[in-house]
Design a protein around this motif. Structure first.
Motif, PDB file in Angstrom:
ATOM      1  N   UNK A 244       6.750  23.561  13.700  1.00 17.82           N
ATOM      2  CA  UNK A 244       6.266  22.291  14.221  1.00 17.82           C
ATOM      3  C   UNK A 244       4.862  21.980  13.707  1.00 17.82           C
ATOM      4  N   UNK A 245       4.016  22.991  13.624  1.00 15.35           N
ATOM      5  CA  UNK A 245       2.648  22.776  13.141  1.00 15.35           C
ATOM      6  C   UNK A 245       2.647  22.326  11.684  1.00 15.35           C
ATOM      7  N   UNK A 246       3.549  22.900  10.882  1.00 15.05           N
ATOM      8  CA  UNK A 246       3.657  22.483   9.475  1.00 15.05           C
ATOM      9  C   UNK A 246       4.059  21.017   9.388  1.00 15.05           C
ATOM     10  N   UNK A 247       5.010  20.623  10.223  1.00 14.48           N
ATOM     11  CA  UNK A 247       5.434  19.224  10.241  1.00 14.48           C
ATOM     12  C   UNK A 247       4.313  18.325  10.738  1.00 14.48           C
ATOM     13  N   UNK A 248       3.592  18.761  11.771  1.00 11.27           N
ATOM     14  CA  UNK A 248       2.501  17.949  12.317  1.00 11.27           C
ATOM     15  C   UNK A 248       1.418  17.694  11.269  1.00 11.27           C
ATOM     16  N   UNK A 249       1.092  18.732  10.500  1.00 11.46           N
ATOM     17  CA  UNK A 249       0.078  18.577   9.459  1.00 11.46           C
ATOM     18  C   UNK A 249       0.531  17.566   8.414  1.00 11.46           C
ATOM     19  N   UNK A 250       1.815  17.613   8.066  1.00  6.07           N
ATOM     20  CA  UNK A 250       2.345  16.666   7.089  1.00  6.07           C
ATOM     21  C   UNK A 250       2.410  15.249   7.649  1.00  6.07           C
ATOM     22  N   UNK A 251       2.670  15.107   8.936  1.00  5.54           N
ATOM     23  CA  UNK A 251       2.653  13.780   9.565  1.00  5.54           C
ATOM     24  C   UNK A 251       1.266  13.161   9.421  1.00  5.54           C
ATOM     25  N   UNK A 252       0.233  13.957   9.657  1.00  5.14           N
ATOM     26  CA  UNK A 252      -1.134  13.470   9.507  1.00  5.14           C
ATOM     27  C   UNK A 252      -1.416  13.074   8.070  1.00  5.14           C
ATOM     28  N   UNK A 253      -0.956  13.866   7.122  1.00  5.39           N
ATOM     29  CA  UNK A 253      -1.155  13.555   5.707  1.00  5.39           C
ATOM     30  C   UNK A 253      -0.427  12.263   5.344  1.00  5.39           C
ATOM     31  N   UNK A 254       0.796  12.126   5.794  1.00  2.99           N
ATOM     32  CA  UNK A 254       1.577  10.926   5.512  1.00  2.99           C
ATOM     33  C   UNK A 254       0.891   9.670   6.043  1.00  2.99           C
ATOM     34  N   UNK A 255       0.258   9.788   7.202  1.00  2.00           N
ATOM     35  CA  UNK A 255      -0.392   8.633   7.822  1.00  2.00           C
ATOM     36  C   UNK A 255      -1.553   8.103   6.991  1.00  2.00           C
ATOM     37  N   UNK A 256      -2.073   8.911   6.088  1.00  2.37           N
ATOM     38  CA  UNK A 256      -3.191   8.483   5.260  1.00  2.37           C
ATOM     39  C   UNK A 256      -2.787   7.677   4.045  1.00  2.37           C
ATOM     40  N   UNK A 257      -1.480   7.543   3.799  1.00  2.00           N
ATOM     41  CA  UNK A 257      -0.994   6.786   2.652  1.00  2.00           C
ATOM     42  C   UNK A 257      -0.472   5.422   3.091  1.00  2.00           C
ATOM     43  N   UNK A 258      -0.450   4.447   2.191  1.00  2.00           N
ATOM     44  CA  UNK A 258       0.126   3.146   2.532  1.00  2.00           C
ATOM     45  C   UNK A 258       1.630   3.262   2.782  1.00  2.00           C
ATOM     46  N   UNK A 259       2.155   2.319   3.534  1.00  2.00           N
ATOM     47  CA  UNK A 259       3.599   2.254   3.741  1.00  2.00           C
ATOM     48  C   UNK A 259       4.290   1.831   2.438  1.00  2.00           C
ATOM     49  N   UNK A 260       5.543   2.252   2.315  1.00  2.00           N
ATOM     50  CA  UNK A 260       6.393   1.831   1.195  1.00  2.00           C
ATOM     51  C   UNK A 260       5.677   1.983  -0.147  1.00  2.00           C
ATOM     52  N   UNK A 261       5.135   3.160  -0.379  1.00  2.00           N
ATOM     53  CA  UNK A 261       4.411   3.484  -1.605  1.00  2.00           C
ATOM     54  C   UNK A 261       5.163   4.619  -2.296  1.00  2.00           C
ATOM     55  N   UNK A 262       5.459   4.488  -3.588  1.00  2.00           N
ATOM     56  CA  UNK A 262       6.225   5.555  -4.255  1.00  2.00           C
ATOM     57  C   UNK A 262       5.468   6.868  -4.393  1.00  2.00           C
ATOM     58  N   UNK A 263       4.124   6.849  -4.383  1.00  2.29           N
ATOM     59  CA  UNK A 263       3.386   8.106  -4.587  1.00  2.29           C
ATOM     60  C   UNK A 263       3.680   9.126  -3.494  1.00  2.29           C
ATOM     61  N   UNK A 264       3.592   8.792  -2.181  1.00  2.00           N
ATOM     62  CA  UNK A 264       3.883   9.801  -1.155  1.00  2.00           C
ATOM     63  C   UNK A 264       5.363   9.883  -0.782  1.00  2.00           C
ATOM     64  N   UNK A 265       6.242   9.307  -1.603  1.00  2.00           N
ATOM     65  CA  UNK A 265       7.662   9.265  -1.222  1.00  2.00           C
ATOM     66  C   UNK A 265       8.259  10.658  -1.078  1.00  2.00           C
ATOM     67  N   UNK A 266       7.920  11.586  -1.983  1.00  2.00           N
ATOM     68  CA  UNK A 266       8.499  12.924  -1.864  1.00  2.00           C
ATOM     69  C   UNK A 266       8.024  13.619  -0.597  1.00  2.00           C
ATOM     70  N   UNK A 267       6.740  13.474  -0.277  1.00  2.00           N
ATOM     71  CA  UNK A 267       6.212  14.041   0.971  1.00  2.00           C
ATOM     72  C   UNK A 267       6.996  13.497   2.161  1.00  2.00           C
ATOM     73  N   UNK A 268       7.186  12.197   2.216  1.00  2.00           N
ATOM     74  CA  UNK A 268       7.836  11.593   3.376  1.00  2.00           C
ATOM     75  C   UNK A 268       9.326  11.919   3.442  1.00  2.00           C
ATOM     76  N   UNK A 269       9.983  12.016   2.286  1.00  2.00           N
ATOM     77  CA  UNK A 269      11.388  12.402   2.293  1.00  2.00           C
ATOM     78  C   UNK A 269      11.541  13.845   2.764  1.00  2.00           C
ATOM     79  N   UNK A 270      10.681  14.731   2.269  1.00  2.00           N
ATOM     80  CA  UNK A 270      10.741  16.128   2.694  1.00  2.00           C
ATOM     81  C   UNK A 270      10.401  16.251   4.170  1.00  2.00           C
ATOM     82  N   UNK A 271       9.401  15.509   4.617  1.00  2.00           N
ATOM     83  CA  UNK A 271       9.007  15.556   6.019  1.00  2.00           C
ATOM     84  C   UNK A 271      10.140  15.061   6.914  1.00  2.00           C
ATOM     85  N   UNK A 272      10.800  13.991   6.506  1.00  2.00           N
ATOM     86  CA  UNK A 272      11.930  13.497   7.290  1.00  2.00           C
ATOM     87  C   UNK A 272      13.021  14.556   7.385  1.00  2.00           C
TER      88      UNK A 272
END
Length: 347
Positions: A244-272
């Motif tokens: 859960x802590x690993x996921x929480x850290x990634x949620x925080x990282x994801x929040x720092x990127x714009x929505x619907x942006x291809x750069x953090x797409x792999x992070x967000x797909x893996x996090x999902x």
């Protein structure tokens, strides 16, 4: 590896669908608007140029990342260009002919040399043939850590011993102590060298993330370790709170990127994917919303030929689970090695 021409077609579709599919706050995009492995706006022109046989756009792109020390972007762009060169290499050959000592051309050539041998059953033996290209990129790369990431991957493929790998790792982190690609390469080496060592891999990832500056991509490394744990049958060895802590850290990282942006797409797909495994449905749905139309083959390609179909299937299941609060049936994700759910009391 995903077909590179399909990736290029995805880029060409991006301009058409972006306005309709990537509107912030409008929820997940429609099925026919989803893009698989779409490059961002900086990489797209370089791929189009390469498709036309021109290396100039790729040269300008990589030179810019080198001058600005954008090592994470440089790594991703070089990997894309090397993958493209597997099927269309004329532009790279022309580049190397015109500028045989260009560090950017040598970097792509090194990635290609490793890629071409990676899928062979004789990979461990054949990767030795890539050593001259990898050495040339490393020797000409100066402060660039990316050639050393390629060297680390090659060493893993050759089943190199710990001493050799440690020497390469030292060269990599001396150049960029928080480079994400080199840390992923090291994490994969640890997992390969000691199968089942999920706790040790997560220890390594957590330490790297803790030492990295706020917002650094390497802070997603524990998420990679959690994914490996959840898909390789290792949850029983790891306390649920760490996953859960690993996921929480990634949620925080994801929040720092714009929505619907291809750069953090792999992070967000893996996090999902990880959030689905942890049955954190509303948070998984939020990451699916944030990624917009941008789907990445990893991690949805695990064990299937059609990662896009799996993504769409999982997305529908997550929507239902978030709405009703109950685990959906038939999400289509492969079972973990030891089966069963990951419960809060697992150790």
């Amino acid at each position: 590896m995903v077909d590179t021409m399909a990736r290029l077609r995805a880029f060409l579709r991006t301009a058409r669908v972006r306005g309709a599919a990537a509107r912030p706050g409008t929820g997940s995009c429609a099925r026919d608007e989803v893009l698989l492995d779409a490059p961002d706006d900086r990489l797209g022109p370089a791929l189009v140029g390469a498709a036309d046989g021109a290396y100039g756009p790729a040269s300008a792109l990589l030179a810019g990342t080198r001058e600005r020390a954008e090592w994470d972007r440089r790594d991703r762009y070089a990997a894309w260009l090397a993958a493209f060169a597997r099927s269309r290499s004329e532009w790279l050959k022309a580049w190397l002919t015109a500028a045989p000592c260009d560090p950017d051309a040598l970097l792509v050539a090194a990635g290609l040399a490793v890629d071409l041998r990676w899928d062979s059953p004789a990979r461990a033996e054949l990767l030795g043939q890539a050593d001259p290209a990898v050495r040339a990129a490393a020797e000409g790369g100066g402060h660039d850590p990316v050639p050393w990431r390629i060297a680390l991957d090659s060493a893993r493929g050759r089943r190199a011993g710990h001493t050799e790998f440690a020497e390469l790792w030292a060269e990599a982190v001396r150049r960029a102590p928080h480079h994400y690609g080199c840390h992923v390469a090291a994490l994969k080496y640890l997992a390969t060298a000691s199968p089942g060592a999920h706790r040790e891999c997560l220890d390594f990832a957590e330490t790297a993330a803790r030492d990295a500056p706020e917002g650094a991509q390497v802070r997603a490394l524990p998420l990679r370790a959690a994914f490996a744990c959840l898909t390789a049958g290792g949850p029983a060895a790891i306390a649920r709170r760490r996953l859960d802590a690993a996921a929480d850290l990634a949620v925080t990282l994801s929040a720092g990127y714009p929505e619907a942006d291809p750069w953090p797409a792999e992070l967000r797909n893996l996090l999902a994917y990880v959030l689905v495994r942890l049955e954190r449905w509303p948070e998984a749905l939020e990451q699916l919303r944030l990624t917009g139309p941008y789907v990445t083959s990893f991690p949805w390609d695990r064990g299937v030929e059609d990662p896009l179909a799996r993504f769409l299937q999982v997305r529908e299941g997550v929507r239902a689970a978030a709405a009703h609060g109950t685990p959906p049936r038939g999400l289509g994700l492969p079972a973990r090695g030891h089966g069963g759910r990951v419960r809060s009391g697992d150790h």
